[in-house]
Motif scaffolding. Structure first.
Motif, PDB file in Angstrom:
ATOM      1  N   VAL A   1       5.015   0.456  37.609  1.00  0.00           N
ATOM      2  CA  VAL A   1       6.383   0.188  37.145  1.00  0.00           C
ATOM      3  C   VAL A   1       7.345  -0.005  38.315  1.00  0.00           C
ATOM      4  N   ARG A   2       7.189   0.774  39.368  1.00  0.00           N
ATOM      5  CA  ARG A   2       8.146   0.750  40.475  1.00  0.00           C
ATOM      6  C   ARG A   2       8.177  -0.586  41.212  1.00  0.00           C
ATOM      7  N   PHE A   3       7.151  -1.415  41.021  1.00  0.00           N
ATOM      8  CA  PHE A   3       7.115  -2.698  41.712  1.00  0.00           C
ATOM      9  C   PHE A   3       7.928  -3.772  40.993  1.00  0.00           C
ATOM     10  N   ASP A   4       8.434  -3.460  39.812  1.00  0.00           N
ATOM     11  CA  ASP A   4       9.276  -4.401  39.056  1.00  0.00           C
ATOM     12  C   ASP A   4       8.626  -5.777  38.965  1.00  0.00           C
ATOM     13  N   SER A   5       7.400  -5.802  38.463  1.00  0.00           N
ATOM     14  CA  SER A   5       6.669  -7.061  38.310  1.00  0.00           C
ATOM     15  C   SER A   5       7.317  -7.924  37.225  1.00  0.00           C
ATOM     16  N   PRO A   6       6.966  -9.200  37.148  1.00  0.00           N
ATOM     17  CA  PRO A   6       7.709 -10.132  36.279  1.00  0.00           C
ATOM     18  C   PRO A   6       7.872  -9.709  34.823  1.00  0.00           C
ATOM     19  N   LEU A   7       6.911  -9.022  34.226  1.00  0.00           N
ATOM     20  CA  LEU A   7       7.013  -8.652  32.816  1.00  0.00           C
ATOM     21  C   LEU A   7       7.594  -7.258  32.602  1.00  0.00           C
ATOM     22  N   GLN A   8       8.064  -6.620  33.655  1.00  0.00           N
ATOM     23  CA  GLN A   8       8.656  -5.298  33.509  1.00  0.00           C
ATOM     24  C   GLN A   8       9.991  -5.395  32.766  1.00  0.00           C
ATOM     25  N   SER A   9      10.227  -4.483  31.820  1.00  0.00           N
ATOM     26  CA  SER A   9      11.483  -4.470  31.066  1.00  0.00           C
ATOM     27  C   SER A   9      11.688  -3.078  30.495  1.00  0.00           C
ATOM     28  N   ASP A  10      12.839  -2.863  29.897  1.00  0.00           N
ATOM     29  CA  ASP A  10      13.156  -1.577  29.277  1.00  0.00           C
ATOM     30  C   ASP A  10      12.671  -1.618  27.823  1.00  0.00           C
ATOM     31  N   ILE A  11      11.423  -1.225  27.612  1.00  0.00           N
ATOM     32  CA  ILE A  11      10.815  -1.316  26.283  1.00  0.00           C
ATOM     33  C   ILE A  11      11.521  -0.392  25.300  1.00  0.00           C
ATOM     34  N   GLU A  12      11.847   0.805  25.746  1.00  0.00           N
ATOM     35  CA  GLU A  12      12.489   1.759  24.834  1.00  0.00           C
ATOM     36  C   GLU A  12      13.840   1.240  24.342  1.00  0.00           C
ATOM     37  N   ALA A  13      14.599   0.600  25.215  1.00  0.00           N
ATOM     38  CA  ALA A  13      15.900   0.069  24.801  1.00  0.00           C
ATOM     39  C   ALA A  13      15.728  -0.993  23.723  1.00  0.00           C
ATOM     40  N   LEU A  14      14.747  -1.864  23.901  1.00  0.00           N
ATOM     41  CA  LEU A  14      14.468  -2.877  22.876  1.00  0.00           C
ATOM     42  C   LEU A  14      14.030  -2.216  21.572  1.00  0.00           C
TER      43      LEU A  14
ATOM     44  N   THR B   1       0.806  -1.228   0.000  1.00  0.00           N
ATOM     45  CA  THR B   1       0.000   0.000   0.000  1.00  0.00           C
ATOM     46  C   THR B   1       0.833   1.270   0.000  1.00  0.00           C
ATOM     47  N   GLY B   2       2.070   1.196   0.508  1.00  0.00           N
ATOM     48  CA  GLY B   2       2.865   2.402   0.699  1.00  0.00           C
ATOM     49  C   GLY B   2       2.430   3.207   1.904  1.00  0.00           C
ATOM     50  N   ARG B   3       1.473   2.680   2.679  1.00  0.00           N
ATOM     51  CA  ARG B   3       0.964   3.376   3.868  1.00  0.00           C
ATOM     52  C   ARG B   3       1.347   2.625   5.133  1.00  0.00           C
ATOM     53  N   PRO B   4       1.444   3.330   6.261  1.00  0.00           N
ATOM     54  CA  PRO B   4       1.776   2.624   7.498  1.00  0.00           C
ATOM     55  C   PRO B   4       0.651   1.703   7.941  1.00  0.00           C
ATOM     56  N   ALA B   5       1.032   0.559   8.457  1.00  0.00           N
ATOM     57  CA  ALA B   5       0.125  -0.275   9.234  1.00  0.00           C
ATOM     58  C   ALA B   5       0.534  -0.148  10.695  1.00  0.00           C
ATOM     59  N   ALA B   6      -0.428  -0.376  11.577  1.00  0.00           N
ATOM     60  CA  ALA B   6      -0.125  -0.368  13.005  1.00  0.00           C
ATOM     61  C   ALA B   6       0.097  -1.800  13.484  1.00  0.00           C
ATOM     62  N   VAL B   7       0.892  -1.917  14.534  1.00  0.00           N
ATOM     63  CA  VAL B   7       1.125  -3.197  15.208  1.00  0.00           C
ATOM     64  C   VAL B   7       0.901  -2.967  16.696  1.00  0.00           C
ATOM     65  N   LEU B   8       0.151  -3.859  17.348  1.00  0.00           N
ATOM     66  CA  LEU B   8      -0.059  -3.767  18.793  1.00  0.00           C
ATOM     67  C   LEU B   8       0.605  -4.965  19.450  1.00  0.00           C
ATOM     68  N   LEU B   9       1.540  -4.701  20.374  1.00  0.00           N
ATOM     69  CA  LEU B   9       2.304  -5.752  21.032  1.00  0.00           C
ATOM     70  C   LEU B   9       2.218  -5.596  22.544  1.00  0.00           C
ATOM     71  N   HIS B  10       2.481  -6.693  23.243  1.00  0.00           N
ATOM     72  CA  HIS B  10       2.300  -6.760  24.690  1.00  0.00           C
ATOM     73  C   HIS B  10       3.637  -6.657  25.423  1.00  0.00           C
ATOM     74  N   LEU B  11       3.908  -5.452  25.955  1.00  0.00           N
ATOM     75  CA  LEU B  11       5.071  -5.219  26.798  1.00  0.00           C
ATOM     76  C   LEU B  11       6.384  -5.542  26.088  1.00  0.00           C
ATOM     77  N   GLY B  12       7.487  -5.495  26.828  1.00  0.00           N
ATOM     78  CA  GLY B  12       8.803  -5.697  26.233  1.00  0.00           C
ATOM     79  C   GLY B  12       9.009  -7.078  25.641  1.00  0.00           C
ATOM     80  N   PRO B  13       8.626  -8.162  26.343  1.00  0.00           N
ATOM     81  CA  PRO B  13       8.797  -9.488  25.750  1.00  0.00           C
ATOM     82  C   PRO B  13       8.029  -9.667  24.449  1.00  0.00           C
ATOM     83  N   GLY B  14       6.841  -9.083  24.345  1.00  0.00           N
ATOM     84  CA  GLY B  14       6.095  -9.166  23.093  1.00  0.00           C
ATOM     85  C   GLY B  14       6.819  -8.447  21.972  1.00  0.00           C
ATOM     86  N   LEU B  15       7.374  -7.279  22.271  1.00  0.00           N
ATOM     87  CA  LEU B  15       8.158  -6.559  21.271  1.00  0.00           C
ATOM     88  C   LEU B  15       9.382  -7.373  20.873  1.00  0.00           C
ATOM     89  N   ALA B  16      10.040  -7.988  21.856  1.00  0.00           N
ATOM     90  CA  ALA B  16      11.226  -8.788  21.557  1.00  0.00           C
ATOM     91  C   ALA B  16      10.893  -9.934  20.611  1.00  0.00           C
TER      92      ALA B  16
END
Length: 503
Positions: A105-118, A62-77
């Motif tokens: 975020v401050r509770f560092d739950s199991p799925l917490q990660s540095d999404i921006e770094a990924l 299409t030449g147009r952007p599509a969106a992608v929805l992902l779940h937290l850092g592991p999903g992006l990875a």
């Protein structure tokens, strides 16, 4: 209005109306908002790599952007490999990654990660939204960045998604790429008729019909040879279009194609380099003493630039177009060559081909050169597992066009979940699985890298056929092939079934 609804409304207003998704808890308000914004089509994937690859395929058509929805850092990875391919294709893709609520975020739950770094490993634009009020404008900035031919990643905290205080953003007009400056066009025009051996390397939208026709006119008038980049994001091919070979994948073959040239003109392509380093072999594929000049950068309108150049050096010259090839194939055993001829003979007009045939598909490009006209999508970044997802996105982008996925057996296993999405969405995709029952590329590279003869453990990483197979070993087999089970390049091609999504 809550942030998620305003986000979706803003995206639809910016002509981003398909979202490939693999959501989780943090994205549930986005999912719920789909009912409030019915113009946004949500397409579910069972694996994030399918979602990201499908967005790439959609954008290429299409030449147009599509969106992608992902779940937290592991999903992006999980989706990074096909975002890498999309980045190399310069596909406009907007990635929305759900994040934990800001107070969580401050509770560092199991799925917490540095999404921006990924995200920064593949993205040209990354931002974490801080409030529902800012979310729509942040989304428009992301759309603008994606339209520039890059991955734009917007991190959406759950509480920003569910909180009130947002309103849809006004549309920002798209900025189209411009042709190259007249000085570069003049330089190329001055150099082309100089009687030197010249290759014009085509990439980006130079491989559209406009670009190919203009390049063919230039070639016919000046004698310059044309080559396309090794793995183009999209290339128009087939009868009625100029016939342009691609630069070879293997470094030694590419060196042979470029041997003796004195001038290399880049039209939307990067200067060619070897995919890997090999002992005793140069990484730069440009011959010594060859002048390299840039006619159009990858982010410029290479097709328009070629047309301007053709008007200067090839006025009145017509492009050389490929004639249709034979429509029939001779009977005989199924081999890579006969399979390629069969595909060319049976290809429907105006098809889209997602080619990830890899080691068993070497004969396919030549066979398709005079086949009915088609659009070719290839493995731009070299990260396998792209073919089936890209075919999925292409089929959603162009429901009126048949899509053919030529898929290697090993690569298919990376993102086989794409078949589920194709069946669920009733997409017009035919998948041809080329099964050579081996990790053939590893066996081939054992020899090419001069890594030495592999022992029992080394050869276990490139498994072959079961010992009951009667087939003989190819020339490039593992160094221990005499004591290993026989294997062959001959593909076992799974037949297409009559359903809409076929394998």
């Amino acid at each position: 209005m809550i942030g998620a609804r305003a986000l979706l409304a803003s995206l639809v207003g910016a002509d981003v109306d398909v979202c490939f998704m693999n959501p989780g808890t943090s994205e549930m308000h986005f999912v719920s908002a789909l009912d409030s914004v019915p113009d946004m089509r949500g397409v579910l994937a069972l694996f994030e790599g399918v979602a990201t690859g499908a967005a790439d395929g959609y954008a290429r058509i299409t030449g147009r952007p599509a969106a992608v929805l992902l779940h937290l850092g592991p999903g992006l990875a999980n989706g990074l490999a096909n975002l890498h391919n999309a980045r190399r294709a310069r596909s406009p893709v907007l990635v929305v990654v759900g994040g934990h609520a800001t107070g969580h975020v401050r509770f560092d739950s199991p799925l917490q990660s540095d999404i921006e770094a990924l995200a920064r490993t593949v993205s040209g634009w990354v931002h974490t939204c801080g409030s529902p009020r800012d979310l729509p404008q942040d989304a428009m900035r992301a759309v603008a960045a994606a339209r520039g031919g890059q991955i734009a990643t917007l991190v959406l905290p759950a509480d920003v998604s569910w909180s009130e205080g947002a309103s849809p953003a006004p549309l920002r007009p798209a900025v189209r790429p411009a042709a190259a400056g007249h000085e570069r066009i003049k330089t190329a025009a001055d150099l082309l008729p100089a009687g030197v051996s010249t290759v014009v390397l085509l990439g980006g939208n130079a491989l559209t019909e406009r670009g190919l026709r203009a390049a063919s006119r230039i070639s016919a008038a000046t004698g310059a040879r044309l080559l396309a980049e090794t793995f183009p994001a999209r290339m128009e091919r087939g009868a009625g279009l100029p016939l342009v070979d691609r630069l070879a994948y293997l470094a030694e073959h590419a060196e042979a194609q470029l041997a003796g040239i004195e001038h290399l003109i880049l039209a939307g392509a990067r200067s060619p380099v070897s995919f890997f380093a090999y002992p005793g072999r140069a990484s730069d594929l440009v011959p010594d003493g060859c002048l390299v000049s840039v006619l159009a950068e990858p982010d410029e309108d290479a097709a328009a630039t070629l047309e301007l150049l053709a008007d200067q050096v090839a006025e009145g010259t017509a492009p050389v177009l490929a004639e249709a090839g034979p429509a029939a194939v001779e009977p005989g055993p199924l081999t890579p060559a006969s399979l390629a001829r069969a595909i060319a003979a049976s290809l429907p007009e105006n098809a889209i081909i997602s080619d990830e045939a890899n080691t068993a598909g070497a004969a396919i490009p030549a066979a398709l050169a005079r086949a009915p006209r088609h659009s070719l999508l290839t493995l731009t970044g070299g990260a396998i597992g792209q073919g089936l997802p890209v075919a999925t996105g292409a089929a959603i982008a162009a429901p009126d066009r048949p899509v053919l996925a030529l898929e290697a057996d090993g690569s298919a296993l990376y993102t086989i979940q794409a078949l589920w999405t194709q069946a669920r969405e009733q997409l017009n995709v035919t998948t041809v699985l080329l099964n050579n029952a081996a990790y053939a590329i590893l066996r081939m590279e054992l020899g090419r890298t001069a890594a030495g003869a592999a022992g029992e453990r080394g050869c276990s990483t490139c498994p072959a056929r079961p010992r009951t197979s009667p087939r003989s070993a190819p020339d490039w087999a593992c160094p221990r092939s005499a004591s290993l089970p026989p294997r062959s390049l001959t593909p076992n091609c799974a037949a297409a079934t009559p359903s809409r999504a076929r394998t």
